[in-house]
Scaffold this active site. Structure first.
Site, PDB file in Angstrom:
ATOM      1  N   ASP A   1       0.851  -1.183   0.000  1.00  0.00           N
ATOM      2  CA  ASP A   1       0.000   0.000   0.000  1.00  0.00           C
ATOM      3  C   ASP A   1       0.890   1.238   0.000  1.00  0.00           C
ATOM      4  OD1 ASP A   1      -2.439   1.256  -0.086  1.00  0.00           O
ATOM      5  OD2 ASP A   1      -2.709   1.271   2.086  1.00  0.00           O
TER       6      ASP A   1
ATOM      7  N   TYR B   1       1.089   5.681  -0.490  1.00  0.00           N
ATOM      8  CA  TYR B   1       0.663   6.831   0.330  1.00  0.00           C
ATOM      9  C   TYR B   1       0.860   8.042  -0.568  1.00  0.00           C
ATOM     10  CZ  TYR B   1       0.749   9.135   5.045  1.00  0.00           C
ATOM     11  OH  TYR B   1       0.504   9.846   6.194  1.00  0.00           O
TER      12      TYR B   1
ATOM     13  N   HIS C   1      -3.755  13.751   1.186  1.00  0.00           N
ATOM     14  CA  HIS C   1      -4.005  12.770   2.257  1.00  0.00           C
ATOM     15  C   HIS C   1      -2.840  12.719   3.240  1.00  0.00           C
ATOM     16  CE1 HIS C   1      -5.120   9.074   4.312  1.00  0.00           C
ATOM     17  NE2 HIS C   1      -3.960   8.544   3.985  1.00  0.00           N
TER      18      HIS C   1
ATOM     19  N   ARG D   1       0.394  14.025  13.904  1.00  0.00           N
ATOM     20  CA  ARG D   1       1.589  14.650  14.454  1.00  0.00           C
ATOM     21  C   ARG D   1       1.407  16.160  14.527  1.00  0.00           C
ATOM     22  NH1 ARG D   1       3.113  11.041  10.563  1.00  0.00           N
ATOM     23  NH2 ARG D   1       3.231  12.736   9.051  1.00  0.00           N
TER      24      ARG D   1
ATOM     25  N   GLU E   1     -10.466   3.776   3.546  1.00  0.00           N
ATOM     26  CA  GLU E   1      -9.563   4.522   2.669  1.00  0.00           C
ATOM     27  C   GLU E   1      -9.946   4.146   1.244  1.00  0.00           C
ATOM     28  OE1 GLU E   1      -5.416   4.086   3.841  1.00  0.00           O
ATOM     29  OE2 GLU E   1      -5.772   5.529   5.456  1.00  0.00           O
TER      30      GLU E   1
ATOM     31  N   GLU F   1      -9.187   3.869  -2.450  1.00  0.00           N
ATOM     32  CA  GLU F   1      -7.926   3.782  -3.191  1.00  0.00           C
ATOM     33  C   GLU F   1      -8.155   3.109  -4.538  1.00  0.00           C
ATOM     34  OE1 GLU F   1      -4.826   1.968  -0.909  1.00  0.00           O
ATOM     35  OE2 GLU F   1      -5.406   2.969   0.952  1.00  0.00           O
TER      36      GLU F   1
ATOM     37  N   ASP G   1      -9.295   0.191   1.896  1.00  0.00           N
ATOM     38  CA  ASP G   1      -8.305  -0.208   2.896  1.00  0.00           C
ATOM     39  C   ASP G   1      -8.857   0.165   4.273  1.00  0.00           C
ATOM     40  OD1 ASP G   1      -5.956  -0.847   4.214  1.00  0.00           O
ATOM     41  OD2 ASP G   1      -5.033   1.101   3.807  1.00  0.00           O
TER      42      ASP G   1
ATOM     43  N   ARG H   1      -8.447   3.362  13.259  1.00  0.00           N
ATOM     44  CA  ARG H   1      -7.505   4.449  13.579  1.00  0.00           C
ATOM     45  C   ARG H   1      -6.990   4.401  15.010  1.00  0.00           C
ATOM     46  NH1 ARG H   1      -6.012   5.645   8.553  1.00  0.00           N
ATOM     47  NH2 ARG H   1      -7.791   6.246   7.273  1.00  0.00           N
TER      48      ARG H   1
ATOM     49  N   GLN I   1      -4.400   1.666  15.095  1.00  0.00           N
ATOM     50  CA  GLN I   1      -3.253   2.131  14.304  1.00  0.00           C
ATOM     51  C   GLN I   1      -2.405   3.169  15.037  1.00  0.00           C
ATOM     52  OE1 GLN I   1      -4.558   3.880  10.587  1.00  0.00           O
ATOM     53  NE2 GLN I   1      -2.497   4.491   9.964  1.00  0.00           N
TER      54      GLN I   1
ATOM     55  N   TYR J   1       1.610   2.025  15.589  1.00  0.00           N
ATOM     56  CA  TYR J   1       2.318   2.181  14.313  1.00  0.00           C
ATOM     57  C   TYR J   1       3.746   2.712  14.398  1.00  0.00           C
ATOM     58  CZ  TYR J   1       2.190   7.243  13.462  1.00  0.00           C
ATOM     59  OH  TYR J   1       2.420   8.588  13.499  1.00  0.00           O
TER      60      TYR J   1
ATOM     61  N   LYS K   1      -4.843  -2.318  10.149  1.00  0.00           N
ATOM     62  CA  LYS K   1      -5.184  -2.486   8.734  1.00  0.00           C
ATOM     63  C   LYS K   1      -5.405  -3.946   8.352  1.00  0.00           C
ATOM     64  CE  LYS K   1      -3.765   1.794   7.271  1.00  0.00           C
ATOM     65  NZ  LYS K   1      -4.493   2.669   6.345  1.00  0.00           N
TER      66      LYS K   1
ATOM     67  N   THR L   1      -9.012  -5.961   3.723  1.00  0.00           N
ATOM     68  CA  THR L   1      -8.868  -4.993   2.643  1.00  0.00           C
ATOM     69  C   THR L   1      -9.771  -5.476   1.517  1.00  0.00           C
ATOM     70  OG1 THR L   1      -6.542  -4.670   3.248  1.00  0.00           O
ATOM     71  CG2 THR L   1      -7.219  -3.868   1.079  1.00  0.00           C
TER      72      THR L   1
ATOM     73  N   THR M   1      -4.846   6.265   0.116  1.00  0.00           N
ATOM     74  CA  THR M   1      -6.077   7.052   0.045  1.00  0.00           C
ATOM     75  C   THR M   1      -5.988   8.122  -1.032  1.00  0.00           C
ATOM     76  OG1 THR M   1      -6.315   6.777   2.414  1.00  0.00           O
ATOM     77  CG2 THR M   1      -7.677   8.479   1.377  1.00  0.00           C
TER      78      THR M   1
ATOM     79  N   GLU N   1     -10.139  12.187   7.637  1.00  0.00           N
ATOM     80  CA  GLU N   1      -9.889  13.509   7.036  1.00  0.00           C
ATOM     81  C   GLU N   1     -11.188  14.285   6.878  1.00  0.00           C
ATOM     82  OE1 GLU N   1      -7.141  13.450   3.450  1.00  0.00           O
ATOM     83  OE2 GLU N   1      -7.553  11.320   3.778  1.00  0.00           O
TER      84      GLU N   1
END
Lengths: 393, 393
Positions: free
Chosen positions: A106, A108, A113, A122, A179, A181, A213, A217, A220, A224, A233, A237, A324, A338
């Site tokens: 996968d 990114y 996104h 963060r 997600e 995709e 996907d 959250r 994760q 992560y 995840k 999927t 995503t 998001e």
């Protein structure tokens, strides 16, 4: 014989002809092509055993010249009359996972996104990591839990820890997300030690599917660092049942957005592999987002070139997804984290307020692309409904 | 008939009986058991077609009762006389990858390794992440590049960026490293939505192998934030040719080191699955490290329970590795980045100074465990030699 009536504006007309694996009651899964609202049984119509297999892998492994040849034969076939035993109304078939998945990667690749998730995960730090504009960031996901559209998704359990809690607790995810995709399927693999150049993309990639996907959250965010997403995840999927051949996407090819700084040589494309595809996300039947694939920073050809530049082999059935798809607008975001800004800005779905997924919710992602014959072709859909967690808390 | 002479102190005696896939010149790969310096062809000796297959998967899928039954039959067989056509001197066979790998997961279960890498990759920050003592941190690696012992390793190329450089450049890795690990092979899978409890470990796991998780530290350090290691690892992962049955490891079972804080319920073991195994790392023939598996914080039963607690399915052939095995002592570190402290403290190898791997270097990882009959059993070895990068710079 059956004559298949293809309405001029059908998104499953001659410009599309996607492949899938279907069965009818009491028969074994085999390969079909979707034309309008019909599924054409290729083994029955063409008498070739490679289409009697339960996955596309043996056909895909035959290589891109063969893919083109079969596409020509299928075009010819559905232009005329199809043997009755080979023509099934769409409503009479059940669809299966179309490929045996080798490795699942996968990426990114949406700047919007990645920047949104950077801001959410963060806060206070720069939204994009220093490496993001130099390489398509990606990671390996779980191949064994790739499921076909329509498969129910059981809400996963796991370790959850809110930032203000001292220790994690065990429970069902409360921040279950999607997600939206696009996924690309390797038809012809490449041996160990052989990087695949951007310009060899079409020799290796058989086609594209929609991908959901699913992402927990809360699981994760606790797990992560530092090795990346894992159980947040790996529970499921979903991919769409119909694989749109790469040949069908010629009319959708567009340049990616400008890439600054210029990528290193191995990531430069001779011909563009950006794709002018519009995704739609429906939540309980209501459209909540229209993510534009053409906004993706990295192209799938760049993803494949990056994935193999270290000499990693690819195999028939490898699936790599874009990450995503999100555009710059709020209504273009392909993940609910998001869209609802981490749950702080709920959206109205059929008059109900939603942040993350509730039990019983259903998500359908669909997509269209310009067709070579004018009009549009469809990717079908990837659909999934959320079932309650198995563990009572 | 051939009588196999098994020296009393053989590490490949009755207490071991590992399975592998072998061929002799002009014949197809099939399943054999190693006894002393012989390979016994199981299809030829037992007349069962499941052993004529080119991987262990079909046999493994038959389940743990069958594994025990076959182990009894093999014990009986090699106690007496073996048909000549089924007995091959070890030196006359070629070994192949013993399994078709489903998903490959790599954990990070050594506290000493995780803390050392934390100090090296994130100086000034706490060496262990807050999640580390609550869950076995892990991630998915590339299943398609798992190779058998003896396969040469081509030095990978990729994006490299030193902390003091503005932008990455393309080149061959200069910080090519090893990770000495133990890997566990799922024999009987578990369906989607079905967590595997710690105490069901032996029903699902067929056996163990040695793993060398080759790592390009310069590629890894630039790419790995925020989604984890990717190209720094995916070029190759080597496993030993002989799969030691889990049944052979009964005498090696020990408790893990104390786990504080107490893990959540799903990670608690009824019976311990720590393993008293000693690894040895040889660099160009010289022993440079003896990593003790018994120091691993998380047990493989805890790894499997964690990997499936979200409902993720497992399949026959799934491989999950422990992560680098490192003990508290300097001579117990299972990766060269730790052993040489990021290259700052080179080691002497046959009178030459080494930090990371040079072209032509060869690494051999081996291991022994206590055997139920007294003495020790051997895991054989995982061997790999570094070849120059394909790209001239």
């Amino acid at each position: 014989m059956t004559t298949i009536d293809i309405p001029e504006d059908s998104p499953f007309g001659f410009a599309n002809l996607p492949y899938g694996v279907f069965s009818t009651p009491g028969t074994r899964p085999r390969i079909g092509v979707r034309v309008a609202d019909w599924v054409v049984d290729l083994a029955a119509a063409l008498g070739d055993d490679v289409f009697a297999q339960p996955t596309l892998n043996p056909f895909m492994a035959q290589g891109h010249r063969r893919w083109a040849e079969v596409r020509d034969r299928v075009t010819e076939l559905v232009s005329g009359q199809v043997p009755d035993k080979a023509a099934h109304p769409l409503g009479s078939v059940r669809m299966h996972l179309p490929i045996q998945v080798g490795d699942y990667v996968d990426f990114y690749a949406s700047e919007h996104h990645a920047a949104n998730l950077g801001r959410l995960f963060r806060p206070g730090a720069p939204p994009l990591m220093p490496n993001w504009k130099h390489l398509p960031v990606g990671y390996h996901g779980r191949a064994g839990t790739v499921v076909v559209s329509g498969t129910d998704i059981v809400r996963p359990c796991g370790q959850l820890k809110a930032p203000d809690e001292d220790a994690p607790r065990f429970g069902a995810s409360r921040r279950l997300d999607i997600e939206a995709e696009l996924g690309f399927i390797v038809g012809t693999g490449s041996p160990l030690g052989t990087p695949v150049a951007c310009d060899d993309f079409a020799e290796h990639v058989f086609g594209a599917v929609l991908v959901n996907d699913w992402s927990a959250r809360d699981i994760q965010s606790w797990e992560y660092v530092p090795l990346g997403p894992f159980l947040g995840k790996s529970f499921a999927t979903s991919i769409s049942a119909w694989v749109v051949p790469l040949q069908a996407l010629e009319a959708a090819r567009v340049p990616t957005p400008p890439q600054e700084p210029k990528p290193l040589d191995y990531l430069r494309e001779g011909e563009p592999w950006g794709l002018d595809i519009d995704l739609t996300v429906q939540w309980n039947g209501q459209e909540v987002s229209r993510p534009p694939y053409r906004e993706m920073y990295w192209s799938p050809a760049q993803m494949l070139a990056h994935m193999t530049v270290n000499g990693a082999a690819t195999r028939t059935g490898d699936l790599f997804a874009s990450g995503t798809v999100s555009g710059p607008g709020k209504h273009q975001r392909g993940a609910f984290i998001e869209l609802t800004w981490g749950g702080k800005e709920p959206v109205q779905v059929n008059g109900e307020s939603r942040d993350f997924l509730q039990d019983g919710d259903e998500v359908v992602i669909s997509a269209t692309a310009p067709a070579s014959t004018g009009g549009h072709l469809s990717f079908g859909e990837v659909r999934g409904r959320v079932l309650p967690a198995l563990t009572s808390e």
